[in-house]
Enzyme design. Structure first.
Site, PDB file in Angstrom:
ATOM      1  N   GLU A  20      19.225   1.948 -10.168  1.00 53.68           N
ATOM      2  CA  GLU A  20      20.523   2.576 -10.371  1.00 53.68           C
ATOM      3  C   GLU A  20      21.414   2.359  -9.154  1.00 53.68           C
ATOM      4  O   GLU A  20      20.927   2.045  -8.063  1.00 53.68           O
ATOM      5  CB  GLU A  20      20.348   4.095 -10.614  1.00 53.68           C
ATOM      6  CG  GLU A  20      19.457   4.437 -11.787  1.00 53.68           C
ATOM      7  CD  GLU A  20      20.023   3.997 -13.125  1.00 53.68           C
ATOM      8  OE1 GLU A  20      21.259   3.858 -13.230  1.00 53.68           O
ATOM      9  OE2 GLU A  20      19.237   3.786 -14.068  1.00 53.68           O
TER      10      GLU A  20
ATOM     11  N   LYS B 253       0.866  -1.180   0.000  1.00 54.46           N
ATOM     12  CA  LYS B 253       0.000   0.000   0.000  1.00 54.46           C
ATOM     13  C   LYS B 253       0.896   1.221   0.000  1.00 54.46           C
ATOM     14  O   LYS B 253       1.799   1.335   0.829  1.00 54.46           O
ATOM     15  CB  LYS B 253      -0.925  -0.013   1.220  1.00 54.46           C
ATOM     16  CG  LYS B 253      -1.999   1.048   1.186  1.00 54.46           C
ATOM     17  CD  LYS B 253      -3.042   0.793   2.267  1.00 54.46           C
ATOM     18  CE  LYS B 253      -4.052   1.938   2.370  1.00 54.46           C
ATOM     19  NZ  LYS B 253      -4.784   2.161   1.113  1.00 54.46           N
TER      20      LYS B 253
ATOM     21  N   TYR C  85       4.778   1.930   5.487  1.00 53.92           N
ATOM     22  CA  TYR C  85       5.548   0.701   5.683  1.00 53.92           C
ATOM     23  C   TYR C  85       6.255   0.278   4.392  1.00 53.92           C
ATOM     24  O   TYR C  85       5.693   0.381   3.305  1.00 53.92           O
ATOM     25  CB  TYR C  85       4.644  -0.444   6.135  1.00 53.92           C
ATOM     26  CG  TYR C  85       4.253  -0.379   7.584  1.00 53.92           C
ATOM     27  CD1 TYR C  85       5.031  -0.992   8.565  1.00 53.92           C
ATOM     28  CD2 TYR C  85       3.090   0.303   7.984  1.00 53.92           C
ATOM     29  CE1 TYR C  85       4.668  -0.936   9.907  1.00 53.92           C
ATOM     30  CE2 TYR C  85       2.731   0.371   9.325  1.00 53.92           C
ATOM     31  CZ  TYR C  85       3.523  -0.250  10.281  1.00 53.92           C
ATOM     32  OH  TYR C  85       3.172  -0.188  11.599  1.00 53.92           O
TER      33      TYR C  85
ATOM     34  N   ASP D  43       0.852   3.782   3.496  1.00 53.82           N
ATOM     35  CA  ASP D  43       0.668   3.281   4.862  1.00 53.82           C
ATOM     36  C   ASP D  43       1.884   3.473   5.758  1.00 53.82           C
ATOM     37  O   ASP D  43       1.856   3.133   6.939  1.00 53.82           O
ATOM     38  CB  ASP D  43       0.268   1.802   4.850  1.00 53.82           C
ATOM     39  CG  ASP D  43       1.356   0.892   4.272  1.00 53.82           C
ATOM     40  OD1 ASP D  43       2.372   1.424   3.772  1.00 53.82           O
ATOM     41  OD2 ASP D  43       1.185  -0.335   4.315  1.00 53.82           O
TER      42      ASP D  43
END
Length: 316
Positions: free
Chosen positions: A272, A212, A217, A215
């Protein structure tokens, strides 16, 4: 009047954007924007251009290119407390971030999203002073992203990294890592670790199925030491989203991650080179303001997408 700064990679999209620039400027000006452009000229130039846009108080910055260009622009915006909204026109070989945001690859539809879409707040990752919007990783396999032939990348995108990875697995080895995530610790022989913000990573849409974007996290994936056959099997089941059941795959959610090793380990940020360990990753919750399609905005914020008739019509 609103102001917009278009920062574009002149080599992206087979250099087709330059031919459309006049029409693009007309669309933005018809939408009420005083618009200027900046064509990037080398590494990190998009970052400097984004910083200039912040210093000049632009209302909107538009990044035109692939994930690399978007990452540079975001690193310029992240230096400021007050930041313009970000619009993205995907024109690169790899567009994982815009895919996760459901921003169309079609030029006109991407502009529609910028001019008529919603502004969503999404998480941003930071690592030792650098920022990433999609994925960070480490381990010997991540180093192959710098070795994948450019022609192969142009044909099949980020899948080229993994094809090159399979080729090099026999000469690779795992690395002993200490990975601290929030209040827990994982330590052991690791072939690869990934720290993701979205569900679209390297062309794998089901790698972190419950990701998500707002959120706060990270999705932390750790793959223990595997041989060639196991690695190939992991890739195949990852396409189906079944890899989390594999005994050598560990999956966690975390707001902060610290990774260290006694060996030199290169890091990858959004495809990268991102430096070397040790590294401290932090999730900046809802840090970035991005123009996205209405349906994505509603899904992200848990809004009911069903249309409701006005009360007067419901009573009729």
């Amino acid at each position: 009047m609103k102001t917009a700064r278009i920062i574009y990679n002149p080599t992206a999209g087979k250099e087709t954007f330059k031919d459309q620039l006049s029409n693009v400027l007309t669309r933005f000006e018809n939408a009420g924007y005083i618009t200027s452009t900046h064509a990037t000229s080398g590494p990190d130039d998009a970052t400097y251009a984004a910083r200039f846009a912040c210093e000049q108080n632009f209302d909107l910055v538009v990044a035109v290119g692939g994930d690399g260009t978007v990452n540079e622009v975001i690193n310029g915006l992240a230096d400021f407390n007050e930041r313009p909204d970000l619009g993205i026109i995907p024109m690169g070989t790899v567009n994982d971030f815009t895919h996760a945001l459901t921003i169309p690859n079609n030029l006109e539809e991407a502009i529609d999203t910028i001019l008529s879409g919603e502004t969503a707040k999404v998480d941003l990752g930071s690592m030792n002073g650098k920022h990433f919007m999609n994925i960070a990783g480490g381990g010997k396999i991540t180093e192959v992203s710098y070795e994948a032939p450019s022609k192969l990348k142009a044909m099949i995108g980020s899948l080229a990294y993994y094809i090159k990875g399979i080729e090099l697995v026999p000469q690779m080895r795992s690395i002993n890592l200490r990975i601290e995530y929030d209040d827990d610790v994982f330590q052991g022989e690791v072939m690869l670790f990934l720290i993701g913000l979205t569900n679209s990573i390297g062309g794998f849409e089901k790698l972190v199925p419950d990701a998500k974007l707002n959120d706060g996290y990270f999705s932390l994936l750790i793959i223990e030491d595997v041989n060639l056959a196991e690695f190939a099997h992991l890739l195949s089941i990852a396409m189906k989203g079944e890899h989390l059941k594999h005994p050598k795959v560990h999956y966690f959610k975390a707001r902060e991650v610290k990774v260290s090793s006694f060996e030199e380990v290169q890091l990858n940020l959004d495809g990268e080179f991102g430096g070397v360990l040790p590294a401290h990753f932090k999730n900046k919750k809802e840090f970035l303001k991005v123009r996205v399609p209405l349906a994505f905005y509603q899904e992200l914020n848990g809004e009911d997408m069903e249309y409701s008739l006005p009360d007067t019509e419901q009573e009729m």
